[in-house]
Design a protein around this motif. Sequence first.
Motif, PDB file in Angstrom:
ATOM      1  N   ARG A   1      22.678  39.629 -13.874  1.00  0.00           N
ATOM      2  CA  ARG A   1      23.139  39.477 -12.435  1.00  0.00           C
ATOM      3  C   ARG A   1      23.962  40.973 -12.139  1.00  0.00           C
ATOM      4  O   ARG A   1      24.192  41.189 -11.039  1.00  0.00           O
ATOM      5  CB  ARG A   1      24.368  38.481 -12.231  1.00  0.00           C
ATOM      6  N   TYR A   2      24.575  41.621 -13.237  1.00  0.00           N
ATOM      7  CA  TYR A   2      25.336  42.722 -13.137  1.00  0.00           C
ATOM      8  C   TYR A   2      24.896  44.095 -13.757  1.00  0.00           C
ATOM      9  O   TYR A   2      25.773  44.855 -14.331  1.00  0.00           O
ATOM     10  CB  TYR A   2      26.959  42.536 -13.522  1.00  0.00           C
ATOM     11  N   ALA A   3      23.565  44.082 -13.827  1.00  0.00           N
ATOM     12  CA  ALA A   3      23.035  45.199 -14.553  1.00  0.00           C
ATOM     13  C   ALA A   3      23.509  46.776 -14.242  1.00  0.00           C
ATOM     14  O   ALA A   3      23.797  47.791 -14.943  1.00  0.00           O
ATOM     15  CB  ALA A   3      21.706  45.095 -14.379  1.00  0.00           C
ATOM     16  N   ASP A   4      23.763  46.801 -12.760  1.00  0.00           N
ATOM     17  CA  ASP A   4      24.111  48.166 -12.121  1.00  0.00           C
ATOM     18  C   ASP A   4      25.332  48.141 -12.090  1.00  0.00           C
ATOM     19  O   ASP A   4      25.956  49.134 -10.990  1.00  0.00           O
ATOM     20  CB  ASP A   4      23.175  48.582 -10.870  1.00  0.00           C
ATOM     21  N   PHE A   5      26.223  47.407 -12.386  1.00  0.00           N
ATOM     22  CA  PHE A   5      27.721  47.327 -12.288  1.00  0.00           C
ATOM     23  C   PHE A   5      28.406  47.993 -13.397  1.00  0.00           C
ATOM     24  O   PHE A   5      27.825  48.128 -14.827  1.00  0.00           O
ATOM     25  CB  PHE A   5      28.060  45.860 -12.290  1.00  0.00           C
ATOM     26  N   GLY A   6      29.501  48.629 -13.113  1.00  0.00           N
ATOM     27  CA  GLY A   6      30.173  49.224 -14.121  1.00  0.00           C
ATOM     28  C   GLY A   6      31.080  48.230 -14.902  1.00  0.00           C
ATOM     29  O   GLY A   6      31.026  47.138 -14.343  1.00  0.00           O
ATOM     30  N   PRO A   7      31.753  48.484 -16.170  1.00  0.00           N
ATOM     31  CA  PRO A   7      32.161  47.745 -16.805  1.00  0.00           C
ATOM     32  C   PRO A   7      33.423  46.905 -16.116  1.00  0.00           C
ATOM     33  O   PRO A   7      33.552  45.767 -16.281  1.00  0.00           O
ATOM     34  CB  PRO A   7      32.820  48.369 -18.086  1.00  0.00           C
ATOM     35  N   THR A   8      34.187  47.950 -15.456  1.00  0.00           N
ATOM     36  CA  THR A   8      35.384  47.234 -14.665  1.00  0.00           C
ATOM     37  C   THR A   8      35.100  46.338 -13.654  1.00  0.00           C
ATOM     38  O   THR A   8      35.627  45.081 -13.839  1.00  0.00           O
ATOM     39  CB  THR A   8      36.349  48.538 -13.884  1.00  0.00           C
ATOM     40  N   LEU A   9      33.923  46.677 -12.829  1.00  0.00           N
ATOM     41  CA  LEU A   9      33.844  45.871 -11.860  1.00  0.00           C
ATOM     42  C   LEU A   9      33.002  44.408 -12.426  1.00  0.00           C
ATOM     43  O   LEU A   9      33.337  43.183 -11.996  1.00  0.00           O
ATOM     44  CB  LEU A   9      32.792  46.244 -10.835  1.00  0.00           C
ATOM     45  N   ALA A  10      32.160  44.634 -13.275  1.00  0.00           N
ATOM     46  CA  ALA A  10      31.511  43.353 -14.117  1.00  0.00           C
ATOM     47  C   ALA A  10      32.541  42.478 -14.643  1.00  0.00           C
ATOM     48  O   ALA A  10      32.306  41.389 -14.539  1.00  0.00           O
ATOM     49  CB  ALA A  10      30.540  43.996 -15.114  1.00  0.00           C
ATOM     50  N   CYS A  11      33.585  43.106 -15.368  1.00  0.00           N
ATOM     51  CA  CYS A  11      34.630  42.135 -15.867  1.00  0.00           C
ATOM     52  C   CYS A  11      35.336  41.413 -14.836  1.00  0.00           C
ATOM     53  O   CYS A  11      35.635  40.278 -14.949  1.00  0.00           O
ATOM     54  CB  CYS A  11      35.551  43.237 -16.633  1.00  0.00           C
ATOM     55  N   GLU A  12      35.626  41.983 -13.711  1.00  0.00           N
ATOM     56  CA  GLU A  12      36.138  41.297 -12.460  1.00  0.00           C
ATOM     57  C   GLU A  12      35.313  40.387 -11.955  1.00  0.00           C
ATOM     58  O   GLU A  12      35.945  39.024 -11.599  1.00  0.00           O
ATOM     59  CB  GLU A  12      36.468  42.424 -11.435  1.00  0.00           C
ATOM     60  N   LYS A  13      34.112  40.370 -12.054  1.00  0.00           N
ATOM     61  CA  LYS A  13      33.219  39.463 -11.416  1.00  0.00           C
ATOM     62  C   LYS A  13      33.054  38.245 -12.387  1.00  0.00           C
ATOM     63  O   LYS A  13      32.687  37.065 -12.059  1.00  0.00           O
ATOM     64  CB  LYS A  13      31.599  39.882 -11.047  1.00  0.00           C
ATOM     65  N   LEU A  14      33.190  38.743 -13.564  1.00  0.00           N
ATOM     66  CA  LEU A  14      32.842  37.497 -14.680  1.00  0.00           C
ATOM     67  C   LEU A  14      34.128  36.521 -14.717  1.00  0.00           C
ATOM     68  O   LEU A  14      34.138  35.489 -14.696  1.00  0.00           O
ATOM     69  CB  LEU A  14      32.903  38.386 -15.996  1.00  0.00           C
ATOM     70  N   VAL A  15      35.323  36.994 -14.395  1.00  0.00           N
ATOM     71  CA  VAL A  15      36.483  36.360 -14.061  1.00  0.00           C
ATOM     72  C   VAL A  15      36.432  35.506 -12.934  1.00  0.00           C
ATOM     73  O   VAL A  15      37.046  34.307 -12.738  1.00  0.00           O
ATOM     74  CB  VAL A  15      38.057  37.232 -14.400  1.00  0.00           C
ATOM     75  N   GLU A  16      36.098  36.158 -11.738  1.00  0.00           N
ATOM     76  CA  GLU A  16      35.994  35.717 -10.570  1.00  0.00           C
ATOM     77  C   GLU A  16      34.948  34.609 -10.220  1.00  0.00           C
ATOM     78  O   GLU A  16      35.437  33.536  -9.783  1.00  0.00           O
ATOM     79  CB  GLU A  16      35.954  36.736  -9.453  1.00  0.00           C
ATOM     80  N   LEU A  17      33.834  34.883 -10.822  1.00  0.00           N
ATOM     81  CA  LEU A  17      32.811  33.815 -10.319  1.00  0.00           C
ATOM     82  C   LEU A  17      32.349  32.982 -11.454  1.00  0.00           C
ATOM     83  O   LEU A  17      31.786  31.905 -11.309  1.00  0.00           O
ATOM     84  CB  LEU A  17      31.462  34.742 -10.130  1.00  0.00           C
ATOM     85  N   HIS A  18      32.690  33.333 -12.772  1.00  0.00           N
ATOM     86  CA  HIS A  18      32.210  32.503 -13.859  1.00  0.00           C
ATOM     87  C   HIS A  18      33.553  31.977 -14.837  1.00  0.00           C
ATOM     88  O   HIS A  18      33.219  31.264 -15.848  1.00  0.00           O
ATOM     89  CB  HIS A  18      31.287  33.594 -14.803  1.00  0.00           C
ATOM     90  N   GLY A  19      34.617  32.365 -14.387  1.00  0.00           N
ATOM     91  CA  GLY A  19      35.980  32.020 -15.380  1.00  0.00           C
ATOM     92  C   GLY A  19      35.745  32.505 -16.625  1.00  0.00           C
ATOM     93  O   GLY A  19      36.456  31.799 -17.505  1.00  0.00           O
ATOM     94  N   VAL A  20      35.243  33.608 -16.886  1.00  0.00           N
ATOM     95  CA  VAL A  20      34.919  34.276 -18.420  1.00  0.00           C
ATOM     96  C   VAL A  20      36.088  35.324 -18.358  1.00  0.00           C
ATOM     97  O   VAL A  20      35.848  36.068 -17.455  1.00  0.00           O
ATOM     98  CB  VAL A  20      33.547  34.652 -18.843  1.00  0.00           C
ATOM     99  N   LYS A  21      37.180  35.225 -19.352  1.00  0.00           N
ATOM    100  CA  LYS A  21      38.135  36.063 -19.414  1.00  0.00           C
ATOM    101  C   LYS A  21      37.655  36.978 -20.673  1.00  0.00           C
ATOM    102  O   LYS A  21      38.071  36.497 -21.838  1.00  0.00           O
ATOM    103  CB  LYS A  21      39.356  35.362 -19.565  1.00  0.00           C
ATOM    104  N   VAL A  22      37.307  38.136 -20.522  1.00  0.00           N
ATOM    105  CA  VAL A  22      37.300  39.130 -21.784  1.00  0.00           C
ATOM    106  C   VAL A  22      37.808  40.380 -21.159  1.00  0.00           C
ATOM    107  O   VAL A  22      37.748  40.892 -20.035  1.00  0.00           O
ATOM    108  CB  VAL A  22      35.655  39.346 -21.786  1.00  0.00           C
TER     109      VAL A  22
END
Length: 465
Positions: A87-108
Amino acid sequence: MNLERNLTMSHRELNRLEVVGRVIERRLSQWKAAEQLNLTVRQVQRLCRNLRQHGPAGLVSRKRGRPSNRRTPAAVREHIVELVRSRYADFGPTLACEKLVELHGVKVSIETVRTWMIETGLWIPRARRSGLPHQPRDRRSCLGELVQIDGCEHAWFESRGPKCALLVYVDDATSRLMELRFVESESAFNYFASTKTYLRRYGKPVAFYSDKSSIFRVTGQRPAPNRASITQFGRALAELNIDILCANSPQAKGRVERAHQTLQDRLVKELRLREIATPEAGNRYLPTFMKAYNERFAREPLNPHDAHRAVRDDEDLDRIFTWQEERRLTKNLAVTYKRVTYLVDPGIETLSLRGQKCRVLEHDDGRVEILSGDLRLPYRVFCDRTQRVPPAAVIEKKRLGAVLRHIREQQRERDKSPRPSRPLSLREKRLIRLAERQTAALGRTAVLGRAPSPDTSTLEKTRHF
């Protein structure tokens, strides 16, 4: 095992090996070793016991090579990497981490996501990225279709003369040197003079190609509301129907950039052979150099058509290439420009212009003209409050050398002139008057045969004035 762990010892562990070995050899006490290693005596005792039992490998940390107890489980890592890949192959690490927390509840942490994306090839670090290639651009086809202009500050006369700038005009289609001029610095008036010479010699080109200097382009993302949206050089070219284009990078105007390198080699040596040491003498030699340079390096255009246009009779270059600003005539027919107030002579034509806008034209020699349309208004200077370099002035980098030279000249002139005396304060004037009265009283008593002692404290204070 012992050999392998010994080969991987860190610098701190090697230092411990030396100190603990001296303790075992009874050349160093345990408490002194504890001070050197910043450890307790009991820790030194344990290190000595491990060294005796296991050798140097006993001082190597047993955590080395073992996974961290806080490491993310492999299943969680694979799940997160699969989410980023799908889902976030073209995202940068910062934006991908934000989306993981926002949409999937994954805190890394962001750095953990960055490391995983780099290992799986989803993200390339900036240090590993190759710069974008600057591919060559095709030349223009006609002479005068595009003329690249730039200035180069260099020690053209080496140690024989002052350091100055060279204004270079290069035709894009032929790589011909169209105009060269030694100037004190890159300024609007120097470009005015060089461009006038170019236009009178060749005519008007289609466009000039320059860098993003403030001479050619209004700097700042949001210009002030009362500031013109075009520079003085751009305004002059617009009146002549000549376009000005600004390159986004030095590589875009590679013709003139490469010409700088050749000129810094060949021109400097030619000036040395002819013992030319001043910009004035250099400008007299430049036409000869340009002719030899063009015979050596210029090439024929793809199209023999000359794109230059003749300067029209109604285009006064001396008037166009001036510094022009708009002002409004007051009811008293006064105009203020650069801290100077000019009074327009009242007359039949000028009285009707009160409250209207006019143009103030400043020539390169300092002459000022006031125009209303095409009508030149007679004036006289009423008040001059100019200062060549105001305190805390904002000076462009390209003009800094010329401004500092002018400041040094002014300082030398002021050092030669006598310094004005400091004005006395009221207290100093009062002490001087008191000393004068005491001196007069001493003179009168001397005549009468008496000599009272003067107030020495007052006299001491007045000696400094």
